[in-house]
Design a protein around this motif. Structure first.
Motif, short mmCIF file in Angstrom:
data_model
loop_
_atom_site.label_atom_id
_atom_site.label_comp_id
_atom_site.label_asym_id
_atom_site.label_seq_id
_atom_site.Cartn_x
_atom_site.Cartn_y
_atom_site.Cartn_z
N GLY A 16 0.78 -1.23 0.00
CA GLY A 16 0.00 0.00 0.00
C GLY A 16 0.81 1.28 0.00
N PHE A 17 2.12 1.18 -0.12
CA PHE A 17 2.96 2.38 -0.18
C PHE A 17 3.17 2.77 -1.64
CE2 PHE A 17 4.10 0.28 3.76
CZ PHE A 17 4.04 1.32 4.66
N PRO A 18 2.68 3.93 -2.05
CA PRO A 18 2.87 4.36 -3.44
C PRO A 18 4.33 4.72 -3.70
CG PRO A 18 1.70 6.05 -2.18
CD PRO A 18 1.89 4.88 -1.27
N ASP A 19 4.71 4.66 -4.97
CA ASP A 19 6.10 4.97 -5.36
C ASP A 19 6.56 6.31 -4.83
OD1 ASP A 19 6.81 2.64 -6.73
OD2 ASP A 19 5.99 3.37 -8.62
N ASP A 20 5.68 7.30 -4.86
CA ASP A 20 6.11 8.64 -4.45
C ASP A 20 6.26 8.79 -2.93
OD1 ASP A 20 3.42 8.68 -3.78
OD2 ASP A 20 3.00 10.56 -4.80
N SER A 21 5.97 7.72 -2.17
CA SER A 21 6.18 7.78 -0.73
C SER A 21 7.43 7.01 -0.31
CB SER A 21 4.96 7.22 0.03
OG SER A 21 4.90 5.81 -0.10
N ILE A 22 8.13 6.44 -1.28
CA ILE A 22 9.34 5.68 -1.01
C ILE A 22 10.51 6.41 -1.66
CG2 ILE A 22 10.53 3.47 -1.34
CD1 ILE A 22 7.67 2.24 -1.70
N LEU A 23 11.50 6.76 -0.87
CA LEU A 23 12.65 7.47 -1.40
C LEU A 23 13.83 6.52 -1.47
CD1 LEU A 23 13.68 10.22 -2.36
CD2 LEU A 23 14.40 10.64 -0.02
N VAL A 24 14.42 6.39 -2.65
CA VAL A 24 15.55 5.50 -2.87
C VAL A 24 16.75 6.35 -3.25
CG1 VAL A 24 16.46 3.59 -4.23
CG2 VAL A 24 14.02 3.65 -3.65
N LEU A 25 17.82 6.23 -2.47
CA LEU A 25 19.05 6.99 -2.71
C LEU A 25 20.18 6.00 -3.00
CD1 LEU A 25 18.76 9.37 0.36
CD2 LEU A 25 18.16 9.91 -2.00
N HIS A 26 20.99 6.31 -4.01
CA HIS A 26 22.19 5.51 -4.27
C HIS A 26 23.13 6.28 -5.18
CE1 HIS A 26 20.08 4.55 -8.00
NE2 HIS A 26 21.23 4.09 -8.47
N GLY A 27 24.34 5.79 -5.28
CA GLY A 27 25.34 6.43 -6.12
C GLY A 27 25.81 7.75 -5.52
N ALA A 58 27.81 3.24 1.55
CA ALA A 58 26.95 2.27 0.87
C ALA A 58 26.38 2.86 -0.41
CB ALA A 58 25.83 1.82 1.81
N ALA A 59 25.90 4.09 -0.34
CA ALA A 59 25.34 4.75 -1.53
C ALA A 59 26.42 4.93 -2.60
CB ALA A 59 24.72 6.09 -1.16
N GLU A 60 27.60 5.41 -2.18
CA GLU A 60 28.69 5.62 -3.14
C GLU A 60 29.10 4.33 -3.82
OE1 GLU A 60 31.55 7.61 -0.61
OE2 GLU A 60 31.02 9.56 -1.45
N GLN A 61 28.98 3.21 -3.12
CA GLN A 61 29.36 1.92 -3.68
C GLN A 61 28.25 1.30 -4.52
OE1 GLN A 61 30.51 -0.32 -0.20
NE2 GLN A 61 32.31 0.95 0.14
N GLY A 62 27.16 2.05 -4.70
CA GLY A 62 26.07 1.58 -5.55
C GLY A 62 24.98 0.85 -4.80
N ASN A 63 25.08 0.76 -3.48
CA ASN A 63 24.01 0.17 -2.69
C ASN A 63 22.87 1.18 -2.55
OD1 ASN A 63 25.27 -2.39 -2.02
ND2 ASN A 63 26.68 -1.16 -0.81
N TYR A 64 21.75 0.72 -2.10
CA TYR A 64 20.56 1.56 -2.00
C TYR A 64 20.24 1.90 -0.54
CZ TYR A 64 19.91 0.34 -6.83
OH TYR A 64 20.09 0.19 -8.18
N VAL A 65 19.87 3.15 -0.32
CA VAL A 65 19.37 3.61 0.97
C VAL A 65 17.91 3.94 0.71
CG1 VAL A 65 19.56 5.35 2.78
CG2 VAL A 65 21.63 4.52 1.63
N ILE A 66 17.02 3.25 1.43
CA ILE A 66 15.58 3.39 1.18
C ILE A 66 14.92 4.02 2.40
CG2 ILE A 66 13.44 2.14 0.70
CD1 ILE A 66 15.16 -0.05 -0.60
#
Length: 115
Positions: A12-23, A67-75
Motif C-alpha cells: 500500500g505504499f505508493p512509489d512517491d512515498s518511497i525514497l531510494v538513494l544511491h550512487g 553504501a550509496a557511493e558503492q552503488g548500494n541503496y538507501v531506502i
C-alpha cells in the motif's frame, strides 16, 4: 531494490512515498540531508528526524554514505501510522530483501532496528 519497492507498493505504499538513494547523488543527499529535491512534507520531516538521529551516530551516517557511493541503496519509507503491524511489515520486507541498518523514526524518537 526493485523487488523491495514492489513489495512495499503491494503493501500500500505508493512509489512517491518511497525514497531510494544511491550512487554519488544519493551520497550527496545523505551528506546534505534535507537538501534532496524529492523531499516534501512528511518525507522531509522524516528525513530531518532520521538525520538528527544519525548525526549522533556518525559511523551510521558514514556507512550510509559509503553504501550509496558503492552503488548500494538507501531506502526511506515514511510510516504515517505507527502501529506495530505496519512497522513490522515494512521492517520484514526490507530485511527479506537484504536490508540492514534499518532505522525506525517516530514523532519523538528514533530506533535502530538492525545493525
Amino acid at each position: 531494490m526493485e523487488s523491495a519497492v514492489n513489495e512495499l507498493n503491494s503493501l500500500g505504499f505508493p512509489d512517491d512515498s518511497i525514497l531510494v538513494l544511491h550512487g554519488k547523488s544519493g551520497a550527496d543527499a545523505i551528506r546534505g540531508r534535507d537538501q534532496e529535491p524529492g523531499f516534501t512534507g512528511f518525507m522531509r520531516r522524516s528525513w530531518i528526524r532520521l538525520s538528527e538521529f544519525l548525526s549522533n551516530q556518525l559511523d551510521h551516517v558514514q556507512r550510509h554514505i559509503e553504501a550509496a557511493e558503492q552503488g548500494n541503496y538507501v531506502i526511506l519509507v515514511p510510516l504515517q501510522d505507527t502501529d506495530e503491524e505496519s512497522r513490522s511489515r515494512v521492517h520484514q520486507t526490507l530485511k527479506s530483501h537484504g536490508g540492514y541498518d534499518i532505522v525506525l523514526v517516530g514523532l519523538n524518537s528514533s530506533e535502530l532496528l538492525d545493525a
